[in-house]
Design a protein around this motif. Structure first.
Motif, PDB file in Angstrom:
ATOM      1  N   LYS A  24     -26.330   0.259   3.684  1.00  0.00           N
ATOM      2  CA  LYS A  24     -25.369  -0.464   4.526  1.00  0.00           C
ATOM      3  C   LYS A  24     -24.150   0.413   4.783  1.00  0.00           C
ATOM      4  N   PRO A  25     -23.707   0.505   6.029  1.00  0.00           N
ATOM      5  CA  PRO A  25     -22.508   1.291   6.313  1.00  0.00           C
ATOM      6  C   PRO A  25     -21.274   0.684   5.661  1.00  0.00           C
ATOM      7  N   GLY A  26     -20.431   1.555   5.118  1.00  0.00           N
ATOM      8  CA  GLY A  26     -19.159   1.111   4.565  1.00  0.00           C
ATOM      9  C   GLY A  26     -19.149   0.842   3.075  1.00  0.00           C
ATOM     10  N   VAL A  27     -20.316   0.755   2.435  1.00  0.00           N
ATOM     11  CA  VAL A  27     -20.364   0.489   0.997  1.00  0.00           C
ATOM     12  C   VAL A  27     -19.703   1.659   0.267  1.00  0.00           C
ATOM     13  N   PRO A  28     -18.853   1.382  -0.733  1.00  0.00           N
ATOM     14  CA  PRO A  28     -18.191   2.464  -1.463  1.00  0.00           C
ATOM     15  C   PRO A  28     -19.187   3.440  -2.102  1.00  0.00           C
ATOM     16  N   ASP A  29     -18.690   4.632  -2.427  1.00  0.00           N
ATOM     17  CA  ASP A  29     -19.519   5.731  -2.903  1.00  0.00           C
ATOM     18  C   ASP A  29     -20.019   5.586  -4.337  1.00  0.00           C
ATOM     19  N   VAL A  30     -19.227   4.970  -5.198  1.00  0.00           N
ATOM     20  CA  VAL A  30     -19.541   4.932  -6.627  1.00  0.00           C
ATOM     21  C   VAL A  30     -19.351   3.516  -7.143  1.00  0.00           C
ATOM     22  N   CYS A  31     -20.253   3.121  -8.066  1.00  0.00           N
ATOM     23  CA  CYS A  31     -20.143   1.807  -8.699  1.00  0.00           C
ATOM     24  C   CYS A  31     -20.221   1.963 -10.216  1.00  0.00           C
ATOM     25  N   LEU A  32     -19.321   1.309 -10.906  1.00  0.00           N
ATOM     26  CA  LEU A  32     -19.361   1.204 -12.368  1.00  0.00           C
ATOM     27  C   LEU A  32     -19.541  -0.275 -12.685  1.00  0.00           C
ATOM     28  N   PRO A  33     -20.778  -0.707 -12.988  1.00  0.00           N
ATOM     29  CA  PRO A  33     -21.031  -2.137 -13.201  1.00  0.00           C
ATOM     30  C   PRO A  33     -20.678  -2.583 -14.621  1.00  0.00           C
ATOM     31  N   VAL A  34     -19.412  -2.368 -14.984  1.00  0.00           N
ATOM     32  CA  VAL A  34     -18.913  -2.697 -16.319  1.00  0.00           C
ATOM     33  C   VAL A  34     -17.670  -3.570 -16.148  1.00  0.00           C
ATOM     34  N   ALA A  35     -17.698  -4.747 -16.724  1.00  0.00           N
ATOM     35  CA  ALA A  35     -16.555  -5.652 -16.623  1.00  0.00           C
ATOM     36  C   ALA A  35     -15.426  -5.187 -17.541  1.00  0.00           C
ATOM     37  N   ARG A  36     -14.213  -5.128 -16.999  1.00  0.00           N
ATOM     38  CA  ARG A  36     -13.016  -4.766 -17.759  1.00  0.00           C
ATOM     39  C   ARG A  36     -11.802  -5.400 -17.091  1.00  0.00           C
ATOM     40  N   HIS A  40     -15.109  -7.768 -12.501  1.00  0.00           N
ATOM     41  CA  HIS A  40     -16.558  -7.755 -12.734  1.00  0.00           C
ATOM     42  C   HIS A  40     -17.120  -6.344 -12.802  1.00  0.00           C
ATOM     43  N   GLY A  41     -16.464  -5.397 -12.179  1.00  0.00           N
ATOM     44  CA  GLY A  41     -16.901  -4.011 -12.124  1.00  0.00           C
ATOM     45  C   GLY A  41     -15.956  -3.233 -11.226  1.00  0.00           C
ATOM     46  N   LEU A  42     -16.254  -1.936 -11.071  1.00  0.00           N
ATOM     47  CA  LEU A  42     -15.384  -1.045 -10.308  1.00  0.00           C
ATOM     48  C   LEU A  42     -16.180  -0.340  -9.216  1.00  0.00           C
ATOM     49  N   PHE A  43     -15.634  -0.324  -8.010  1.00  0.00           N
ATOM     50  CA  PHE A  43     -16.188   0.447  -6.898  1.00  0.00           C
ATOM     51  C   PHE A  43     -15.138   1.459  -6.459  1.00  0.00           C
ATOM     52  N   ILE A  44     -15.589   2.688  -6.189  1.00  0.00           N
ATOM     53  CA  ILE A  44     -14.683   3.738  -5.734  1.00  0.00           C
ATOM     54  C   ILE A  44     -15.206   4.325  -4.430  1.00  0.00           C
ATOM     55  N   GLU A  45     -14.341   4.365  -3.440  1.00  0.00           N
ATOM     56  CA  GLU A  45     -14.609   5.082  -2.191  1.00  0.00           C
ATOM     57  C   GLU A  45     -13.889   6.411  -2.309  1.00  0.00           C
ATOM     58  N   LYS A  56     -15.358  -0.493   8.555  1.00  0.00           N
ATOM     59  CA  LYS A  56     -16.437  -1.043   7.721  1.00  0.00           C
ATOM     60  C   LYS A  56     -16.139  -0.838   6.238  1.00  0.00           C
ATOM     61  N   GLN A  57     -15.607   0.334   5.889  1.00  0.00           N
ATOM     62  CA  GLN A  57     -15.259   0.583   4.493  1.00  0.00           C
ATOM     63  C   GLN A  57     -14.160  -0.361   4.032  1.00  0.00           C
ATOM     64  N   ASN A  58     -13.148  -0.557   4.855  1.00  0.00           N
ATOM     65  CA  ASN A  58     -12.066  -1.480   4.502  1.00  0.00           C
ATOM     66  C   ASN A  58     -12.586  -2.901   4.328  1.00  0.00           C
ATOM     67  N   GLU A  59     -13.510  -3.292   5.184  1.00  0.00           N
ATOM     68  CA  GLU A  59     -14.103  -4.629   5.061  1.00  0.00           C
ATOM     69  C   GLU A  59     -14.842  -4.775   3.726  1.00  0.00           C
ATOM     70  N   TRP A  60     -15.647  -3.780   3.371  1.00  0.00           N
ATOM     71  CA  TRP A  60     -16.354  -3.818   2.087  1.00  0.00           C
ATOM     72  C   TRP A  60     -15.374  -3.864   0.920  1.00  0.00           C
ATOM     73  N   LEU A  61     -14.353  -3.021   0.945  1.00  0.00           N
ATOM     74  CA  LEU A  61     -13.377  -2.999  -0.145  1.00  0.00           C
ATOM     75  C   LEU A  61     -12.693  -4.357  -0.285  1.00  0.00           C
TER      76      LEU A  61
END
Length: 93
Positions: A24-36, A40-45, A56-61
Motif C-alpha cells: 500500500k502506498p504511504g505505509v511507513p518504512d519500519v514497524c516495531l510491534p512492541v507495546a510501550r 500499541h507499537g511504533l512506526f517510523i517513516e 498518503k504518508q501523512n494520512e497513514w501516520l
C-alpha cells in the motif's frame, strides 16, 4: 522490528506484482510491534535530506496515531535510533 518494502521506483511489472501482494502506498518504512508507554507499537517513516512526506504518508501516520500507535518521521538513522531508544526506555551511555 521489520521493514515494510513500500518505497522506491519500480518497473510496471514489479509494481503490479507488489500491489497484488498487498503493498500500500504511504505505509511507513519500519514497524516495531512492541507495546510501550501506552502505545500499541511504533512506526517510523524514514526520510533524508530535504525529502518531505507525501499526502498518503501523512494520512497513514495520522490514522496509525488515531489507532494508538506512535507514528513518526525520522530524518536519517541517527534520529531513528534516538526515537527507538526513547520508545523502549533504553538510556544512551
Amino acid at each position: 522490528m521489520f521493514a515494510i518494502p513500500n518505497g522506491g521506483k519500480r518497473d510496471p511489472v514489479t509494481a503490479v506484482r507488489l500491489r497484488d501482494e498487498g503493498v500500500k502506498p504511504g505505509v511507513p518504512d519500519v514497524c516495531l510491534p512492541v507495546a510501550r508507554q501506552g502505545w500499541h507499537g511504533l512506526f517510523i517513516e524514514l526520510k533524508y535530506g530535504r525529502n518531505k512526506t507525501t499526502d498518503k504518508q501523512n494520512e497513514w501516520l495520522d490514522r496509525l496515531m488515531e489507532q494508538g500507535y506512535l507514528a513518526v518521521v525520522c530524518y536519517g538513522w541517527n534520529e531513528a535510533v534516538e526515537v527507538l531508544r526513547d520508545y523502549l526506555g533504553v538510556e544512551t551511555g
